[in-house]
Design a protein around this motif. Structure first.
Motif, PDB file in Angstrom:
ATOM      1  N   LYS A  14       0.822  -1.203   0.000  1.00  0.00           N
ATOM      2  CA  LYS A  14       0.000   0.000   0.000  1.00  0.00           C
ATOM      3  C   LYS A  14       0.861   1.260   0.000  1.00  0.00           C
ATOM      4  O   LYS A  14       0.625   2.198  -0.750  1.00  0.00           O
ATOM      5  CB  LYS A  14      -0.908  -0.032   1.230  1.00  0.00           C
ATOM      6  CG  LYS A  14      -1.938   1.066   1.263  1.00  0.00           C
ATOM      7  CD  LYS A  14      -2.786   0.947   2.518  1.00  0.00           C
ATOM      8  CE  LYS A  14      -3.524   2.235   2.797  1.00  0.00           C
ATOM      9  NZ  LYS A  14      -4.121   2.223   4.135  1.00  0.00           N
ATOM     10  N   GLU A  15       1.885   1.248   0.853  1.00  0.00           N
ATOM     11  CA  GLU A  15       2.709   2.442   1.021  1.00  0.00           C
ATOM     12  C   GLU A  15       3.373   2.844  -0.293  1.00  0.00           C
ATOM     13  O   GLU A  15       3.414   4.019  -0.663  1.00  0.00           O
ATOM     14  CB  GLU A  15       3.767   2.185   2.099  1.00  0.00           C
ATOM     15  CG  GLU A  15       4.396   3.458   2.598  1.00  0.00           C
ATOM     16  CD  GLU A  15       5.681   3.188   3.387  1.00  0.00           C
ATOM     17  OE1 GLU A  15       6.440   4.133   3.588  1.00  0.00           O
ATOM     18  OE2 GLU A  15       5.924   2.023   3.773  1.00  0.00           O
ATOM     19  N   HIS A  16       3.911   1.855  -1.009  1.00  0.00           N
ATOM     20  CA  HIS A  16       4.588   2.164  -2.271  1.00  0.00           C
ATOM     21  C   HIS A  16       3.682   2.017  -3.481  1.00  0.00           C
ATOM     22  O   HIS A  16       4.134   2.124  -4.607  1.00  0.00           O
ATOM     23  CB  HIS A  16       5.840   1.284  -2.412  1.00  0.00           C
ATOM     24  CG  HIS A  16       6.863   1.564  -1.351  1.00  0.00           C
ATOM     25  ND1 HIS A  16       7.087   0.723  -0.294  1.00  0.00           N
ATOM     26  CD2 HIS A  16       7.674   2.641  -1.166  1.00  0.00           C
ATOM     27  CE1 HIS A  16       8.017   1.241   0.487  1.00  0.00           C
ATOM     28  NE2 HIS A  16       8.385   2.407  -0.020  1.00  0.00           N
ATOM     29  N   ARG A  17       2.433   1.741  -3.237  1.00  0.00           N
ATOM     30  CA  ARG A  17       1.415   1.598  -4.292  1.00  0.00           C
ATOM     31  C   ARG A  17       1.869   0.572  -5.340  1.00  0.00           C
ATOM     32  O   ARG A  17       1.725   0.776  -6.530  1.00  0.00           O
ATOM     33  CB  ARG A  17       1.105   2.958  -4.930  1.00  0.00           C
ATOM     34  CG  ARG A  17       0.553   3.961  -3.918  1.00  0.00           C
ATOM     35  CD  ARG A  17       0.247   5.300  -4.541  1.00  0.00           C
ATOM     36  NE  ARG A  17       1.433   6.098  -4.755  1.00  0.00           N
ATOM     37  CZ  ARG A  17       1.903   6.444  -5.943  1.00  0.00           C
ATOM     38  NH1 ARG A  17       1.278   6.068  -7.038  1.00  0.00           N
ATOM     39  NH2 ARG A  17       2.994   7.171  -6.032  1.00  0.00           N
ATOM     40  N   GLN A  18       2.458  -0.491  -4.841  1.00  0.00           N
ATOM     41  CA  GLN A  18       3.024  -1.491  -5.740  1.00  0.00           C
ATOM     42  C   GLN A  18       2.253  -2.805  -5.721  1.00  0.00           C
ATOM     43  O   GLN A  18       1.660  -3.179  -4.701  1.00  0.00           O
ATOM     44  CB  GLN A  18       4.470  -1.785  -5.343  1.00  0.00           C
ATOM     45  CG  GLN A  18       5.447  -0.826  -5.989  1.00  0.00           C
ATOM     46  CD  GLN A  18       6.874  -1.112  -5.603  1.00  0.00           C
ATOM     47  OE1 GLN A  18       7.139  -1.888  -4.697  1.00  0.00           O
ATOM     48  NE2 GLN A  18       7.787  -0.472  -6.297  1.00  0.00           N
ATOM     49  N   VAL A  19       2.290  -3.464  -6.853  1.00  0.00           N
ATOM     50  CA  VAL A  19       1.711  -4.793  -6.978  1.00  0.00           C
ATOM     51  C   VAL A  19       2.798  -5.720  -7.496  1.00  0.00           C
ATOM     52  O   VAL A  19       3.445  -5.428  -8.500  1.00  0.00           O
ATOM     53  CB  VAL A  19       0.526  -4.791  -7.973  1.00  0.00           C
ATOM     54  CG1 VAL A  19      -0.026  -6.202  -8.157  1.00  0.00           C
ATOM     55  CG2 VAL A  19      -0.573  -3.845  -7.503  1.00  0.00           C
TER      56      VAL A  19
END
Ligand code: ADP
Ligand code: MG
Length: 367
Positions: A32-37
């Motif tokens: 969530k913090e780095h908006r990564q998947v």
């Protein structure tokens, strides 16, 4: 006019029963913090990492602080939608993903877990009652809200507010207007004055859809469903009696399943549908690719965007690379049994980030 990129959200639903029974593993992780998947190849290949504007992990336990429920999604997207509506921008939100990935859950919702569309309708009426908007002191504001709902099925447009047996067999047609862009000629726009009225209309329209069972999801729609809200604020100055219209078109698009036909075991009629769905979604893919190329090629010659290749893209012209603020919500399953489809959805979503829209406030003086 302001240049705005299309915003992209990715949402991962919880495991469903089939996936649990099959003992499948989770192949997608979100940060969530780095908006990564991160998507892991179940065959041991390389991990792929993508970054988006929003990542929503609905696969976590609900008590986890990073769990994203309907409130989380609405908290981000709803704020943008309402701001656009009141400022007089067009706004569109579309949900992309394979059948059963959670598109309708995000857009419409089920039971108590209401999605973006009902929440948006309710919030618009609530904000209208609260007054304010663009009015200065000494201004009066009048509002007009109209709803319409349509379905694109086998390249034909059906008005979902018109009962099935009164529908024109050939379907409705998209036309272009120099001032407002692409629109559906003859589509019923119903003036609404309350949320409960919109709710009833939506229920009618939803029942009126063409639904066909496939192996992947019994109730899944093989069609694209678009719910539109036309919102007009008329601001009247009490001294001069001059009136200004500020208009916003809000399009909420629940796309048909993006899966390849072979996966669903389609045959006969279903196969024809599958072909068409592929056609319009691949047309959407081509439009996205062209716009993404144009968005990243600074000052270079722009390539032609093939909006006309499908009814869907023709109709979405305003929302894609046009005059709108646009958000795409890409829905994925957590399960490694859906790895290939999820990867293709994540790639599709990744390209959509590069689309540049030019959003213009729709305002005109009406003497
Ligand atoms: P789609 O519209 O993409 O075919 P649905 O929205 O119908 O998929 O979702 C399939 C099933 O998964 C539904 O039963 C839905 O309730 C459930 N589901 C989807 N997303 C979520 C979520 N974020 N949280 C809980 N359940 C979900
Ligand atoms: Mg659905």
């Amino acid at each position: 006019a302001s240049n705005v990129s299309v915003k992209v959200a990715v949402r991962m639903r919880p495991f469903n029963n089939n996936e649990k029974v099959a003992g499948s593993n989770q192949c997608i992780l979100m940060n969530k913090e780095h908006r990564q998947v991160v998507i892991k190849n179940p065959q041991g290949g390389e991990d792929k990492v993508f970054t988006y504007d929003y990542v929503y992990d609905s696969c976590l336990p609900e008590e986890d602080e990073d769990y994203a429920g309907q409130d989380t999604v609405w908290g981000d997207l709803g704020t943008e939608l309402l701001e656009a509506a009141w400022a007089g921008y067009n706004y569109s939100l579309f949900a992309y993903g394979q059948t059963g990935s959670g598109k309708s859950h995000s857009m419409v919702g089920f039971g108590e877990a209401r999605g973006v569309i009902p929440r948006a309708c309710e919030a618009i009426f609530e904000k209208m009652r609260g007054g304010g908007g663009n009015a200065n002191e000494g201004d009066d504001v009048r509002y007009k809200v109209e709803a319409s709902m349509l379905e694109i099925y086998n390249e034909r447009i059906r008005d979902l507010f018109v009962p099935m047996n009164q529908q024109d067999k050939g379907g409705l047609k998209v036309r272009d207007s120099p001032s407002t862009g692409a629109y559906v000629y003859g589509l019923k726009k119903i003036p609404v004055v309350s949320y409960s009225q919109i709710e009833r209309l939506m229920a009618f329209g939803t029942k009126n859809r063409t639904v066909a069972a496939t192996n992947m999801n019994e109730t899944s729609s093989r069609a694209h469903t678009i719910f539109c809200i036309a919102f007009v604020q008329t601001v009247v100055n009490r001294d001069t009696m001059k009136a200004n219209d500020i208009r916003s078109e809000i399009s909420l698009v629940d796309l048909a399943g993006s899966e390849r036909v072979s996966r669903t075991g389609a045959s006969g009629d279903r196969l024809v549908e599958g072909g068409h769905i592929n056609k319009s979604l691949s047309a959407l893919g081509n439009v996205i690719n062209a716009l993404a190329k144009n968005g990243t090629s600074k000052g270079k010659k722009k390539i032609l965007v093939p909006y006309r290749d499908a009814v869907l893209t023709h109709l979405l012209k305003n929302s894609l690379g046009g005059n709108a603020k646009t958000t795409m919500i890409a829905a994925v399953s957590p399960s490694d049994t859906n790895y290939a489809e999820s990867l293709s959805t994540l790639r599709y979503a990744d390209r959509a980030k590069n689309i540049q829209n030019v959003a213009i406030v729709n305002e005109d003086a009406n003497e």
